[in-house]
Write a protein that holds these residues in place. Sequence first.
Motif, mmCIF file in Angstrom:
data_model
loop_
_atom_site.group_PDB
_atom_site.id
_atom_site.type_symbol
_atom_site.label_atom_id
_atom_site.label_comp_id
_atom_site.label_asym_id
_atom_site.label_seq_id
_atom_site.Cartn_x
_atom_site.Cartn_y
_atom_site.Cartn_z
ATOM 1 N N CYS A 197 1.007 -1.249 -0.060
ATOM 2 C CA CYS A 197 0.126 0.006 -0.148
ATOM 3 C C CYS A 197 1.009 1.093 0.108
ATOM 4 N N ILE A 198 0.314 2.314 -0.425
ATOM 5 C CA ILE A 198 0.817 3.523 -0.332
ATOM 6 C C ILE A 198 -0.047 4.452 0.371
ATOM 7 N N ALA A 199 0.367 5.190 1.359
ATOM 8 C CA ALA A 199 -0.528 5.931 2.303
ATOM 9 C C ALA A 199 -0.158 7.418 2.059
ATOM 10 N N PRO A 200 -0.814 8.269 1.348
ATOM 11 C CA PRO A 200 -0.313 9.652 1.127
ATOM 12 C C PRO A 200 -0.885 10.352 2.294
ATOM 13 N N GLY A 201 -0.411 11.820 2.560
ATOM 14 C CA GLY A 201 -0.551 12.527 3.481
ATOM 15 C C GLY A 201 -1.464 13.624 2.726
ATOM 16 N N PHE A 202 -1.070 14.871 2.922
ATOM 17 C CA PHE A 202 -2.090 16.103 2.339
ATOM 18 C C PHE A 202 -1.157 16.319 0.890
ATOM 19 N N ILE A 203 -2.132 15.996 -0.277
ATOM 20 C CA ILE A 203 -1.410 16.045 -1.610
ATOM 21 C C ILE A 203 -2.326 17.058 -2.446
ATOM 22 N N GLU A 204 -1.470 17.920 -2.987
ATOM 23 C CA GLU A 204 -2.036 18.868 -4.201
ATOM 24 C C GLU A 204 -2.876 18.020 -5.218
ATOM 25 N N THR B 113 2.411 19.539 8.432
ATOM 26 C CA THR B 113 3.434 18.674 7.821
ATOM 27 C C THR B 113 4.871 19.238 8.035
ATOM 28 N N PRO B 114 5.417 18.301 8.847
ATOM 29 C CA PRO B 114 6.992 18.506 9.215
ATOM 30 C C PRO B 114 7.726 19.324 7.933
ATOM 31 N N LEU B 115 7.664 18.810 6.788
ATOM 32 C CA LEU B 115 8.727 19.447 5.544
ATOM 33 C C LEU B 115 7.618 20.712 5.219
ATOM 34 N N GLY B 116 6.911 21.296 5.703
ATOM 35 C CA GLY B 116 6.311 22.490 5.378
ATOM 36 C C GLY B 116 5.710 22.631 4.068
ATOM 37 N N ARG B 117 5.172 21.722 3.465
ATOM 38 C CA ARG B 117 4.508 21.779 2.199
ATOM 39 C C ARG B 117 3.423 20.607 1.867
ATOM 40 N N MET B 118 2.499 20.734 0.996
ATOM 41 C CA MET B 118 1.945 19.755 0.848
ATOM 42 C C MET B 118 2.673 18.935 -0.440
ATOM 43 N N GLY B 119 2.233 17.631 -0.645
ATOM 44 C CA GLY B 119 2.884 16.614 -1.641
ATOM 45 C C GLY B 119 2.292 16.945 -3.114
ATOM 46 N N LYS B 120 3.198 16.560 -4.093
ATOM 47 C CA LYS B 120 2.599 16.690 -5.156
ATOM 48 C C LYS B 120 2.117 15.254 -5.777
ATOM 49 N N PRO B 121 1.228 15.010 -6.842
ATOM 50 C CA PRO B 121 0.990 13.711 -7.392
ATOM 51 C C PRO B 121 2.360 13.010 -7.736
ATOM 52 N N GLN B 122 3.266 13.837 -8.142
ATOM 53 C CA GLN B 122 4.565 13.085 -8.565
ATOM 54 C C GLN B 122 5.093 12.428 -7.455
ATOM 55 N N ASP B 123 5.183 12.860 -6.260
ATOM 56 C CA ASP B 123 5.834 12.410 -5.103
ATOM 57 C C ASP B 123 5.279 10.945 -4.847
ATOM 58 N N ILE B 124 3.698 10.937 -5.207
ATOM 59 C CA ILE B 124 3.122 9.554 -4.693
ATOM 60 C C ILE B 124 3.332 8.563 -6.160
ATOM 61 N N ALA B 125 3.370 9.173 -7.282
ATOM 62 C CA ALA B 125 3.905 8.401 -8.679
ATOM 63 C C ALA B 125 5.181 7.873 -8.468
ATOM 64 N N ILE C 287 3.697 8.311 2.192
ATOM 65 C CA ILE C 287 4.631 9.414 1.618
ATOM 66 C C ILE C 287 3.746 10.718 2.043
ATOM 67 N N ASP C 288 4.111 11.172 3.107
ATOM 68 C CA ASP C 288 3.219 12.392 3.657
ATOM 69 C C ASP C 288 4.238 13.442 4.334
ATOM 70 N N GLY C 289 5.318 13.707 3.898
ATOM 71 C CA GLY C 289 6.423 14.660 4.393
ATOM 72 C C GLY C 289 6.502 14.629 5.973
ATOM 73 N N GLY C 290 6.343 13.609 6.485
ATOM 74 C CA GLY C 290 6.585 13.277 8.091
ATOM 75 C C GLY C 290 5.255 13.659 8.731
ATOM 76 N N LEU C 291 4.206 13.927 8.119
ATOM 77 C CA LEU C 291 2.701 13.817 8.919
ATOM 78 C C LEU C 291 2.748 13.169 9.864
ATOM 79 N N VAL C 292 2.827 11.877 9.693
ATOM 80 C CA VAL C 292 2.351 10.686 10.546
ATOM 81 C C VAL C 292 3.800 9.963 10.980
ATOM 82 N N ILE C 293 4.117 10.254 12.031
ATOM 83 C CA ILE C 293 5.468 9.412 12.399
ATOM 84 C C ILE C 293 5.372 8.431 13.583
#
Length: 244
Positions: A179-186, A205-217, A238-244
């Motif tokens: 599975c892939i578990a995305p966080g906040f994605i644009e 999100t610890p990385l300070g941004r929303m993810g891009k679809p390409q991050d998930i792809a 794949i969540d920028g550290g949202l859930v650790i």
Amino acid sequence: MLNNKVCIVTGGAQGIGRCIVETFAKNDALQVYACDMNLAAMADLEAKYPNVTGIELNVCDRENIAHFVEQVKSEHGKIDVLVNNAGVTRDNLIEKMTEEDWDLVSDVNLKGVFNMTQAIAPVMVEGGAGSIITMSSVVGTDGNIGQSNYAATKGGVIAMTKGWSKEFSRKGAQVRANCIAPGFIETPMTVDLPEKVLDFMRHKTPLGRMGKPQDIANGALFLASDNSGFITGQTLKIDGGLVI
């Protein structure tokens, strides 16, 4: 990375699914079937990539799924990759959530994944290998207010995936399920959200941004490729550290 692989991506017309289709096509997949209920939205993908075919498909329609799988088998004799990406949301607090909204989300996000996997996994097992990638969510691992239906389905696909990783390989086939578990994605679904909501997502999100679809792809490409050949039964966040 996907040389000679036949891939199927549900929900392939927009957002994350569309990005996965393009990423697979650009990384030498033999054929990518972009499945969605909106066939017209995939016309430009077919025009741009000769190895992409748009398929009108409802993941709740078991009869049409069976016909489609037989078509792919007759054309290629195999299916290497399945990405269960199609999904819907119908959010509400539990006291306001209707039975119709519960049923719709369950039918698409959970039973739809079951339907596609039940039809395709035997083809992979018969061929001796394959990769099944299912989109979960951090909501499926950690919950969220107002998403009882969505959280149940996204947690459910993680549980099914763990079982599949054992079931499909038990006779020696190299069929993997992750599975892939995305966080906040644009995505197109977030475009109309109020700016204060988007700011909240970025702040959380610890990385300070929303993810891009390409991050998930990119994660899907890794799990689809032979580079992840010893990974199965896992949930990649794949969540920028949202859930650790």
